[in-house]
Design a protein around this motif. Structure first.
Motif, mmCIF file in Angstrom:
data_model
loop_
_atom_site.group_PDB
_atom_site.id
_atom_site.type_symbol
_atom_site.label_atom_id
_atom_site.label_comp_id
_atom_site.label_asym_id
_atom_site.label_seq_id
_atom_site.Cartn_x
_atom_site.Cartn_y
_atom_site.Cartn_z
ATOM 1 N N LEU A 84 0.828 -1.211 0.000
ATOM 2 C CA LEU A 84 0.000 0.000 0.000
ATOM 3 C C LEU A 84 0.859 1.256 0.000
ATOM 4 N N LEU A 85 1.944 1.237 0.782
ATOM 5 C CA LEU A 85 2.847 2.387 0.838
ATOM 6 C C LEU A 85 3.473 2.654 -0.531
ATOM 7 N N VAL A 86 3.985 1.609 -1.145
ATOM 8 C CA VAL A 86 4.585 1.745 -2.473
ATOM 9 C C VAL A 86 3.527 2.175 -3.492
ATOM 10 N N ILE A 91 1.322 5.943 -7.362
ATOM 11 C CA ILE A 91 0.163 6.654 -7.906
ATOM 12 C C ILE A 91 0.403 8.160 -7.878
ATOM 13 N N SER A 92 1.030 8.645 -6.804
ATOM 14 C CA SER A 92 1.328 10.077 -6.711
ATOM 15 C C SER A 92 2.252 10.515 -7.837
ATOM 16 N N ILE A 93 3.255 9.702 -8.151
ATOM 17 C CA ILE A 93 4.184 10.018 -9.236
ATOM 18 C C ILE A 93 3.461 9.956 -10.580
ATOM 19 N N GLN A 94 2.573 8.972 -10.745
ATOM 20 C CA GLN A 94 1.807 8.878 -11.988
ATOM 21 C C GLN A 94 0.987 10.141 -12.214
ATOM 22 N N VAL A 95 0.346 10.639 -11.151
ATOM 23 C CA VAL A 95 -0.475 11.851 -11.266
ATOM 24 C C VAL A 95 0.386 13.031 -11.680
ATOM 25 N N LEU A 96 1.580 13.141 -11.098
ATOM 26 C CA LEU A 96 2.476 14.239 -11.440
ATOM 27 C C LEU A 96 2.934 14.143 -12.894
ATOM 28 N N LEU A 113 5.280 2.445 -17.102
ATOM 29 C CA LEU A 113 6.647 2.907 -16.852
ATOM 30 C C LEU A 113 6.917 3.029 -15.361
ATOM 31 N N VAL A 114 5.984 3.662 -14.649
ATOM 32 C CA VAL A 114 6.172 3.856 -13.204
ATOM 33 C C VAL A 114 6.205 2.509 -12.483
ATOM 34 N N ALA A 120 11.261 -2.700 -10.245
ATOM 35 C CA ALA A 120 12.694 -2.978 -10.264
ATOM 36 C C ALA A 120 13.354 -2.503 -8.972
ATOM 37 N N LEU A 121 12.963 -1.316 -8.497
ATOM 38 C CA LEU A 121 13.582 -0.764 -7.292
ATOM 39 C C LEU A 121 13.314 -1.592 -6.048
#
Length: 220
Positions: A84-86, A91-96, A113-114, A120-121
């Motif tokens: 959930l944390l990840v 999702i926040s990065i996707q929105v940006l 992509l995200v 991978a990370l």
């Protein structure tokens, strides 16, 4: 192909039926557009994947939990918390990224992509959780381990990226050409994606514990 890579690819094989359900269920949802079932189906998919991960760990460490409920009690909460944390961060990065600068790019490609980058990370995070680390501790330790061992982890990262490419490809084909063959492609790509994610978990586990992988390790 070295022994660890071979073992990682073979490790999910005995559990292909569970992985088929875990991968195909969300794909079936996409195909039938039954959005109301998204949450319960996602829970089932995650639960099955936790169970398969636990079975793979118990193959390496026979003293670890190996029953369905034992595995869920042992690892389920930490797995879901980190997931959930990840997910919130991703999702926040996707929105940006979907701001006007990338408004011409289809959202599915941004999400793919995200997810590929994040997958991978955190490829070493999941086995660390099953090895007993706390959720947050596993998150930081897993990313740090990857950074320090990127040279020996390329094939594990590659499996995660390929898994996401398969998933995105299957979804795009189906949404653009809603036909029987694209629906089959969606199901196959979803299964292969989950299979490769499980194989990447196995590879990361073997690399983390630095075990000598024998053929008996991946026997059914």
């Amino acid at each position: 192909m070295d022994m660890k890579m071979k073992a990682a690819l073979l490790a999910p094989l005995p559990h292909w039926g569970l992985l088929l359900v875990a991968g195909a269920s969300p794909a079936l949802l996409t195909g039938t557009v039954s959005r109301s079932l998204m949450i319960p189906v996602s829970v089932v998919s995650w639960t099955l994947q936790i169970f398969v991960f636990g079975l793979i760990v118990s193959k390496v460490f026979p003293e670890r939990a190996s029953g369905f409920w034992e595995i869920l009690r042992e690892y389920g909460v930490k797995f879901l918390i980190v997931g959930l944390l990840v997910g919130v961060i991703a999702i926040s990065i996707q929105v940006l990224l979907l701001r006007p600068v990338l408004s011409g790019v289809h959202p599915i490609y941004i999400r793919g992509l995200v997810r590929a980058v994040f997958g991978a990370l955190i490829v070493f995070v999941w086995p660390l959780i099953f090895l007993g680390r706390s959720g947050i501790g596993a998150l930081f330790s897993g990313v740090l381990f990857l950074m320090r061992n990127i040279g020996s982890s390329w094939w594990i990262v590659g499996m995660v990226v390929i898994a996401q490419l398969l998933q995105v490809s299957g979804f795009v084909l189906f949404t653009e050409h809603r036909a029987g063959w694209t629906f089959v492609t969606l199901l196959v790509s979803a299964f292969l994606s989950v299979y490769l994610v499980t194989a990447s978990f196995s590879g990361a586990l073997y690399l983390l514990v630095n075990i000598r992988v024998e053929d008996s390790l991946v026997e059914a």
